[in-house]
Write an enzyme that holds these catalytic residues in place. Structure first.
Site, PDB file in Angstrom:
ATOM      1  N   ASP A  83       0.859  -1.187   0.000  1.00  0.00           N
ATOM      2  CA  ASP A  83       0.000   0.000   0.000  1.00  0.00           C
ATOM      3  C   ASP A  83       0.897   1.240   0.000  1.00  0.00           C
ATOM      4  OD1 ASP A  83      -1.825   2.023   0.344  1.00  0.00           O
ATOM      5  OD2 ASP A  83      -2.647   1.291   2.225  1.00  0.00           O
ATOM      6  N   GLU A 140       1.398   4.603   0.635  1.00  0.00           N
ATOM      7  CA  GLU A 140       0.924   5.804   1.330  1.00  0.00           C
ATOM      8  C   GLU A 140       1.949   6.213   2.387  1.00  0.00           C
ATOM      9  OE1 GLU A 140      -3.457   6.119   2.153  1.00  0.00           O
ATOM     10  OE2 GLU A 140      -3.356   3.928   1.933  1.00  0.00           O
TER      11      GLU A 140
END
Length: 473
Positions: A309, A311
């Site tokens: 992910d 982020e």
């Protein structure tokens, strides 16, 4: 008139140039080098698993047989008839292990069978796809090494006719799971992908979502999340685990292995952590280094794979040889290098930021190094080269912010060509043991599988404890 003069002058120049060329070198139009076009007339065959479309397919082996189809895909309609034989390739086991640095065992050949003895008659017509049924029967438990990974290699070879086709292979990586896999799905059924916010949710709670048909609701549980970080003193990227993640890993036997023994795959989630390292900004050297760290942690704690992910990372220092500019290509490189080191593990991604996936890395299609693509909330995953919608999520819901799943929403995924339904942060953010979220999951079970959930009697309120608490509803 002026326009006509310009045209005539241009023609004169062209004729003059051709005349000069004919004086210096003859033009031989009947001696064109056709070597570059040889592949146009050759017949290229690709052997793949028909259900996944992949040349390398992971199969969880529990009790009973595993049935699938192997497909021979031709590059063009054949112009002449040929005979093709698909068969067990025992010699490829050692070669595969050397190429991938693995030590997989050879699946017992007598526990495998193929339709029509693997024979395919390719006729000179317009058909370019051929399928054969394959049955992989689980060997007696005394024959197998517990929790080991086995390889079943198949190859297709041509005999007869004037058509040349190189050997093509596909492999099945068979993971020996002891006991009955009560999270298994029937052919054609969709699977579920659950992100557990492990800062305040114990993964053991996945066992509290069991359907009346005896199976568990969850197929994949992602521990969300460990982090990628950079150690400036050592000059290396590493996996950082906060106290909750580390507690769960340290208690793998008590928390994670009970899930895996029931057929639930446990993945380690990876997330940026506010420094110059990031999942989609590693150089090739950095990606290879971090992939080694991921393999070490997956092996040490018996995890089934990883989820990425992109982020919460700062801008990279591209003067550092471990980093490069943030890009989808860099994120794909990390997935590629991870799958290369762990072909028997699941490499999955949350399609957000720069981790959506490129079509190719080093000419290898994404379908060979990316197993599952999970979409952001309210979206559907998108396949890259070598993938289909079956490798992607058809719906994604975040429960921590009041998400709700209706029976109709689950049925829409069931009736689609997408393969997964994603749920994020179930029983998290102070809503541990929440009955309304449980009812929402009951709708998911009804819509996907036509089965009610059995009401649990207790749950695990803390990720830092093995103590349970009775449910009051």
């Amino acid at each position: 008139m002026n326009k006509l003069n310009r045209i005539l002058m241009t023609l004169a120049v062209v004729i003059s140039s051709l005349a000069a060329l004919s004086c210096t070198k003859d033009i031989e139009i009947d001696k064109v080098n056709e070597n570059a076009y040889a592949n146009v007339t050759s017949l290229i065959g690709s052997l793949r698993d028909a259900n996944t479309g992949k040349i390398s397919t992971i199969v969880e082996m529990y009790r009973g047989s595993y049935n699938t189809n192997v497909a021979l895909i031709l590059s063009r309609p054949p112009k002449a008839g040929v005979d093709v034989k698909v068969e067990y390739d025992a010699e490829y086991v050692d070669k595969y292990n050397k190429e991938h640095g693995t030590s997989f065992l050879a699946w017992p050949q007598e526990r495998y069978s193929i339709q029509n003895e693997g024979k395919i008659v390719v006729a000179p017509d317009e058909k370019i796809s051929y399928k054969l049924g394959v049955e992989i029967a689980k060997a007696d438990t005394t024959e197998l090494v517990a929790e080991a990974t086995y390889i079943l290699p198949l190859k297709a070879t041509v005999s007869g006719g004037n058509v040349k086709m190189s050997e093509s292979r596909c492999v099945y990586l068979l993971k020996n799971r002891s006991g009955e896999g009560t999270a298994m799905r029937k052919p054609g059924e969709k699977e579920t992908f659950l992100y557990f916010e492990v800062n305040d949710t114990n993964p053991l709670n996945a066992l509290q979502f069991r359907m009346e048909d005896g199976r568990y609701l969850w197929n994949y549980v992602c521990l969300f999340a460990a982090n990628i970080n950079y150690d400036k003193e050592k000059g290396e990227v590493y996996v950082f685990c906060n106290p909750q993640v580390q507690y769960i890993l340290d208690h793998s036997e008590e928390i994670l292995q009970p899930l895996r023994k029931r057929g639930i795959k446990v993945l380690l989630g990876l997330l940026g952590n506010h420094d110059e390292s990031g999942l989609a900004q590693l150089s090739e050297i950095g990606a290879k280094e971090f992939a080694l760290k991921l393999k070490a942690i997956c092996d040490a704690y018996q995890l089934d794979g990883v989820n990425f992910d992109d982020e919460y990372s700062d801008s990279p220092d591209i003067s550092n040889p471990l980093f490069t500019s943030t890009s989808t290509a860099a994120g794909s490189r990390l997935m590629f290098e991870t799958k290369k080191l762990m072909p028997e593990k699941y490499v999955t991604t949350f399609q957000y930021g720069s981790m959506g996936g490129s079509d190719y890395v080093d000419g290898v299609p994404a379908g060979e190094w990316l197993d599952i693509a999970i979409a952001n909330y309210g979206s559907r995953g998108y396949p890259c080269a070598g993938m289909t919608n079956a490798n992607c999520s058809g719906a994604s819901v975040e429960m921590a912010r009041g998400g709700y799943i209706s029976v109709g929403s689950a049925e829409s995924v069931k009736n689609s060509d997408y393969g997964y339904y994603m749920v994020f942060a179930l029983w998290a953010n102070g809503r541990q043991g929440d009955q309304y979220q449980f009812y929402s999951m009951n709708n998911l079970a009804n819509g996907l599988y036509g089965s009610q959930l059995v009401k649990p009697e207790y749950y695990w309120p803390s990720p830092l404890s093995l103590e349970t608490k009775p449910l009051s509803w």
